[in-house]
Design a protein around this motif. Structure first.
Motif, PDB file in Angstrom:
ATOM      1  N   GLU A 135      -5.803  -1.670   2.798  1.00 32.82           N
ATOM      2  CA  GLU A 135      -5.607  -0.897   4.078  1.00 32.82           C
ATOM      3  C   GLU A 135      -4.900  -1.587   5.169  1.00 32.82           C
ATOM      4  O   GLU A 135      -3.999  -1.073   5.995  1.00 32.82           O
ATOM      5  CB  GLU A 135      -6.970  -0.397   4.575  1.00 32.82           C
ATOM      6  CG  GLU A 135      -7.610   0.646   3.224  1.00 32.82           C
ATOM      7  CD  GLU A 135      -8.678  -0.156   2.530  1.00 32.82           C
ATOM      8  OE1 GLU A 135      -9.195   0.311   1.589  1.00 32.82           O
ATOM      9  OE2 GLU A 135      -8.442  -1.548   2.647  1.00 32.82           O
ATOM     10  N   ALA A 136      -5.311  -2.893   5.300  1.00 28.93           N
ATOM     11  CA  ALA A 136      -4.881  -3.752   6.530  1.00 28.93           C
ATOM     12  C   ALA A 136      -5.013  -5.048   6.202  1.00 28.93           C
ATOM     13  O   ALA A 136      -6.156  -5.456   5.448  1.00 28.93           O
ATOM     14  CB  ALA A 136      -5.228  -3.265   7.746  1.00 28.93           C
ATOM     15  N   THR A 138      -3.132   3.785  -1.532  1.00 30.45           N
ATOM     16  CA  THR A 138      -3.592   2.534  -0.814  1.00 30.45           C
ATOM     17  C   THR A 138      -4.692   1.993  -1.606  1.00 30.45           C
ATOM     18  O   THR A 138      -5.744   2.788  -1.389  1.00 30.45           O
ATOM     19  CB  THR A 138      -3.760   2.480   0.482  1.00 30.45           C
ATOM     20  OG1 THR A 138      -2.627   3.026   1.475  1.00 30.45           O
ATOM     21  CG2 THR A 138      -4.262   1.372   1.100  1.00 30.45           C
ATOM     22  N   ASN A 158       0.706  -1.142   0.074  1.00 33.21           N
ATOM     23  CA  ASN A 158       0.084  -0.011  -0.056  1.00 33.21           C
ATOM     24  C   ASN A 158       1.050   1.109  -0.236  1.00 33.21           C
ATOM     25  O   ASN A 158       2.142   1.148  -0.225  1.00 33.21           O
ATOM     26  CB  ASN A 158      -0.852  -0.005   1.078  1.00 33.21           C
ATOM     27  CG  ASN A 158      -0.356  -0.230   2.518  1.00 33.21           C
ATOM     28  OD1 ASN A 158       0.755   0.221   2.683  1.00 33.21           O
ATOM     29  ND2 ASN A 158      -1.011  -0.856   3.484  1.00 33.21           N
ATOM     30  N   PRO A 215      -7.849  -0.237  -2.401  1.00 28.75           N
ATOM     31  CA  PRO A 215      -9.245  -0.706  -1.802  1.00 28.75           C
ATOM     32  C   PRO A 215      -8.816  -2.343  -1.220  1.00 28.75           C
ATOM     33  O   PRO A 215      -8.118  -3.019  -2.360  1.00 28.75           O
ATOM     34  CB  PRO A 215     -10.670  -1.076  -2.809  1.00 28.75           C
ATOM     35  CG  PRO A 215     -10.207   0.398  -3.520  1.00 28.75           C
ATOM     36  CD  PRO A 215      -8.758   0.354  -3.719  1.00 28.75           C
ATOM     37  N   ALA A 241      -8.805  -5.717   6.728  1.00 23.10           N
ATOM     38  CA  ALA A 241      -9.638  -4.983   5.749  1.00 23.10           C
ATOM     39  C   ALA A 241     -10.448  -6.008   4.940  1.00 23.10           C
ATOM     40  O   ALA A 241      -9.894  -7.005   4.733  1.00 23.10           O
ATOM     41  CB  ALA A 241      -8.889  -3.958   4.939  1.00 23.10           C
TER      42      ALA A 241
END
Length: 237
Positions: free
Chosen positions: A39-40, A34, A12, A36, A43
């Motif tokens: 993000e993490a 970053t 990202n 879709p 996510a």
């Protein structure tokens, strides 16, 4: 120039942290993305595919700079290159140059070449043994540990989805730069001349140049300042 930076699989905006200072020191503005689902690790990734990633890149192009000017440089690393090229297809009047970092554009309907298969709708960063030795040049144990710590599973539909392109003439007219890390320019030119599948769209461009940056597949980790300088130089052309 407004430099929109599109990361590769599993990465990202953080991937560009050591690259952006050099670009900005040259007088440009950077917009690391970053996408879709990246993000993490926590996510949600269901329902996110190529179209959603291309839409996010296109929105970043729209948001950057003066919407009445051709002042955006799109930069895509690895699998981010074909996604950036699809955003260029949507906004050929906004983009002054596209930069492929160890990457190349795909033809309409192409799928990002990876050899990876999603598991439960996503693709995790593979074991290092699954990569070629050339990929890992310069990626020492410390960099590998940091990469794996920050890696986020890629949405499976991005890995397997086709790239949709519509405006061949205007897209191909935008100048391109390839920053070649794992192969020299002479090899790339030879592959284009011989019509290798993965270089066919590159050969269809009106004009492209090649900058050699010898290292492995992740120059933002192994040679970040040099990558930043190469991007800034491309943007200045």
């Amino acid at each position: 120039m407004e430099i929109v930076l599109v990361p590769a699989f599993w990465l990202n905006a953080r991937a560009w942290e050591q690259v952006t200072p050099t670009i900005e020191a040259a007088g440009h503005h950077t917009h690391p993305l970053t996408l879709p689902g990246l993000e993490a690790v926590s996510a949600p990734r269901a329902g996110i595919g190529v179209a959603e990633h291309v839409a996010a890149i296109t929105a970043a192009v729209d948001a950057a700079g003066d919407r009445g000017a051709r002042d955006v440089v799109l930069v895509g690393h690895s699998g981010g290159g074909p996604l950036a090229n699809a955003a260029l297809d949507a906004r050929p009047d906004r983009v002054a140059r596209i930069v492929f970092v160890d990457s190349a554009p795909l033809p309409p309907g192409g799928v990002i070449p990876s050899g990876l298969e999603p598991v439960d709708g996503e693709v995790a960063l593979p074991a290092w043994d699954d990569f070629e030795d050339e990929d890992l040049v310069g990626l020492d144990d410390e960099l590998r540990a940091a990469f794996r710590r920050d890696a986020v599973p890629e949405p499976g539909d991005v890995v397997t989805g086709a790239i949709e392109l519509r405006d061949d003439a205007r897209r191909r007219a935008v100048p391109a730069t390839v920053i070649a890390c794992e192969f020299p320019e002479a090899d790339l030119r030879r592959w284009v001349a011989s019509g290798e599948d993965f270089c066919r769209e590159l050969g269809a461009l009106d004009r492209y140049d090649v900058v050699e940056l010898p290292t492995g597949h992740w120059p933002m980790f192994t040679r970040p300042a040099d990558l930043g300088a190469a991007i800034a130089e491309a943007a200045a052309r």
